[in-house]
Design an enzyme around this catalytic site. Structure first.
Site, PDB file in Angstrom:
ATOM      1  N   GLU A  85     -12.384  14.731  44.547  1.00 49.85           N
ATOM      2  CA  GLU A  85     -12.080  13.737  43.499  1.00 49.85           C
ATOM      3  C   GLU A  85     -12.319  12.338  44.048  1.00 49.85           C
ATOM      4  OE1 GLU A  85     -11.295  12.263  40.787  1.00 49.85           O
ATOM      5  OE2 GLU A  85     -10.930  13.939  39.476  1.00 49.85           O
ATOM      6  N   ASP A 112     -17.142  11.154  46.694  1.00 50.09           N
ATOM      7  CA  ASP A 112     -18.061  11.395  45.592  1.00 50.09           C
ATOM      8  C   ASP A 112     -18.648  12.798  45.770  1.00 50.09           C
ATOM      9  OD1 ASP A 112     -20.311  11.567  43.960  1.00 50.09           O
ATOM     10  OD2 ASP A 112     -20.897   9.482  44.260  1.00 50.09           O
ATOM     11  N   ASP A 135     -16.823  14.140  32.920  1.00 55.42           N
ATOM     12  CA  ASP A 135     -16.987  13.022  31.975  1.00 55.42           C
ATOM     13  C   ASP A 135     -18.277  13.244  31.183  1.00 55.42           C
ATOM     14  OD1 ASP A 135     -14.691  11.431  32.913  1.00 55.42           O
ATOM     15  OD2 ASP A 135     -15.826  11.370  34.783  1.00 55.42           O
ATOM     16  N   LYS A 139     -23.062   8.367  25.346  1.00 57.16           N
ATOM     17  CA  LYS A 139     -24.166   7.510  24.891  1.00 57.16           C
ATOM     18  C   LYS A 139     -25.462   7.902  25.597  1.00 57.16           C
ATOM     19  CE  LYS A 139     -21.318   3.546  23.900  1.00 57.16           C
ATOM     20  NZ  LYS A 139     -20.611   2.488  24.572  1.00 57.16           N
ATOM     21  N   ASP A 171     -15.649  20.098  26.307  1.00 59.29           N
ATOM     22  CA  ASP A 171     -15.313  20.093  24.874  1.00 59.29           C
ATOM     23  C   ASP A 171     -16.294  19.192  24.130  1.00 59.29           C
ATOM     24  OD1 ASP A 171     -14.321  17.773  26.131  1.00 59.29           O
ATOM     25  OD2 ASP A 171     -12.987  17.381  24.445  1.00 59.29           O
ATOM     26  N   GLU A 209      -8.797  19.425  28.600  1.00 55.12           N
ATOM     27  CA  GLU A 209      -9.046  20.415  27.553  1.00 55.12           C
ATOM     28  C   GLU A 209      -8.053  20.192  26.404  1.00 55.12           C
ATOM     29  OE1 GLU A 209      -8.264  24.487  28.698  1.00 55.12           O
ATOM     30  OE2 GLU A 209      -9.508  25.205  27.059  1.00 55.12           O
TER      31      GLU A 209
HETATM   32  C1  SAM Z   1     -12.573  14.101  32.412  1.00 54.07           C
HETATM   33  S1  SAM Z   1     -11.821  14.271  33.969  1.00 54.07           S
HETATM   34  C2  SAM Z   1     -11.437  16.028  34.068  1.00 54.07           C
HETATM   35  C3  SAM Z   1     -10.337  16.339  35.038  1.00 54.07           C
HETATM   36  C4  SAM Z   1      -9.947  17.823  35.166  1.00 54.07           C
HETATM   37  N1  SAM Z   1     -11.045  18.639  35.669  1.00 54.07           N
HETATM   38  C5  SAM Z   1      -9.420  18.369  33.864  1.00 54.07           C
HETATM   39  O1  SAM Z   1     -10.107  19.202  33.252  1.00 54.07           O
HETATM   40  O2  SAM Z   1      -8.320  17.964  33.459  1.00 54.07           O
HETATM   41  C6  SAM Z   1     -13.220  14.138  35.067  1.00 54.07           C
HETATM   42  C7  SAM Z   1     -12.826  13.868  36.510  1.00 54.07           C
HETATM   43  O3  SAM Z   1     -13.984  13.907  37.326  1.00 54.07           O
HETATM   44  C8  SAM Z   1     -13.846  12.920  38.345  1.00 54.07           C
HETATM   45  N2  SAM Z   1     -15.193  12.604  38.839  1.00 54.07           N
HETATM   46  C9  SAM Z   1     -16.226  12.089  38.138  1.00 54.07           C
HETATM   47  N3  SAM Z   1     -17.314  11.960  38.916  1.00 54.07           N
HETATM   48  C10 SAM Z   1     -16.944  12.402  40.151  1.00 54.07           C
HETATM   49  C11 SAM Z   1     -17.632  12.494  41.394  1.00 54.07           C
HETATM   50  N4  SAM Z   1     -18.905  12.128  41.521  1.00 54.07           N
HETATM   51  N5  SAM Z   1     -16.961  12.982  42.451  1.00 54.07           N
HETATM   52  C12 SAM Z   1     -15.664  13.366  42.345  1.00 54.07           C
HETATM   53  N6  SAM Z   1     -14.972  13.311  41.190  1.00 54.07           N
HETATM   54  C13 SAM Z   1     -15.599  12.822  40.109  1.00 54.07           C
HETATM   55  C14 SAM Z   1     -13.163  11.769  37.644  1.00 54.07           C
HETATM   56  O4  SAM Z   1     -12.503  10.920  38.580  1.00 54.07           O
HETATM   57  C15 SAM Z   1     -12.190  12.499  36.712  1.00 54.07           C
HETATM   58  O5  SAM Z   1     -10.916  12.672  37.314  1.00 54.07           O
END
Ligand code: SAM
Length: 229
Positions: A85, A112, A135, A139, A171, A209
């Site tokens: 994360e 990352d 995420d 867009k 979703d 979710e």
């Molecule tokens: C929409 S949240 C979903 C969190 C969790 N998996 C859930 O379903 O509740 C997406 C997560 O991915 C993390 N994230 C996005 N890009 C990332 C990356 N390159 N490396 C690590 N984490 C990342 C964001 O910080 C965020 O916490």
């Protein structure tokens, strides 16, 4: 003359402000115990050496607050889990849970995930990879920031052991189609479900979710496998 440096395209935006004193303490005190010491440029990890005992390793990318990851790790004591994360408050929360529930088969890495996958993991080192509710970057001009891209899937196929799985969930219907099409185009990945999986398998419900369901979104699970050959 040195090459111009291009800023990498990130799948996330750092919106986090200062951590609370409690969140900072969790990171300071618990990361040395349950966190992984890796940074880009430090070479590949020895993923099995991170745990008390060797076991099939599953990588979870973007675990958020870690609720689902902690649950799944406890449901599968026969596997090791590594969660990666960039969100420090969520990482602190998961570290607290690892400590309070004495979870021994789960480690976390603040980094990352794209860089970890590129540099930090050897070929065929993963029994599985989970990407739950990444995420969606809805867009069109932001689609390049989506985690799932053809080169990313090629790298995932390389890091998975033969027969290893990639479980994605979203979703966002249009991102689900994008995942389906791109994964079908990667020759080393095979879809035993011929489309979306009929059920989420062992994936617990996640916070994002529930948020999607409250907005009336349908949830798609896509589970593909690294071919054996
Ligand atoms: C929409 S949240 C979903 C969190 C969790 N998996 C859930 O379903 O509740 C997406 C997560 O991915 C993390 N994230 C996005 N890009 C990332 C990356 N390159 N490396 C690590 N984490 C990342 C964001 O910080 C965020 O916490």
């Amino acid at each position: 003359m040195s090459e111009p440096r291009h800023r990498p395209i990130r799948s996330f935006v750092r919106r986090e402000g200062r951590l609370t004193a409690g969140q900072q303490r969790a990171l300071d005190e618990l990361y040395p115990l349950y966190g992984v010491d890796w940074a880009p440029g430090s070479g590949p990890l020895d993923p099995q050496g991170l745990f008390e005992r060797p076991a099939p390793l599953v990588l979870d990318i973007g675990f958020g607050d870690g609720e689902a990851l902690a649950e799944i790790a406890q449901a599968h004591p026969e596997r090791n889990y590594l969660g990666v994360e960039v969100y420090r408050a969520g990482t602190g929360r998961l570290l607290r849970r690892i400590e309070s529930e004495a979870i021994t088969n789960l480690k976390v890495l603040l980094a990352d995930a794209s860089e970890l996958l590129r540099e930090g993991l050897p070929s065929a080192s993963l029994a599985g990879l989970q990407l739950f509710f990444p995420d969606p970057w809805p867009k069109k001009r932001h689609h390049k920031r989506r985690m799932v891209q053809a080169p990313w899937l090629a790298r995932v196929a390389d890091r998975l052991e033969p027969g290893g799985f990639l479980h994605m969930a979203t979703d966002w219907a249009e991102y689900a189609e994008w995942m389906l099409e791109l994964s079908a185009a990667e020759p080393r990945l095979y879809n035993p479900h011929d489309g979306y999986a009929a059920d989420p398998g062992d994936r617990p419900g996640t916070r994002f979710e529930r948020r999607g369901i409250r907005k009336g979104h349908e949830v798609f699970d896509l589970i593909v496998q690294r071919i054996e050959a």
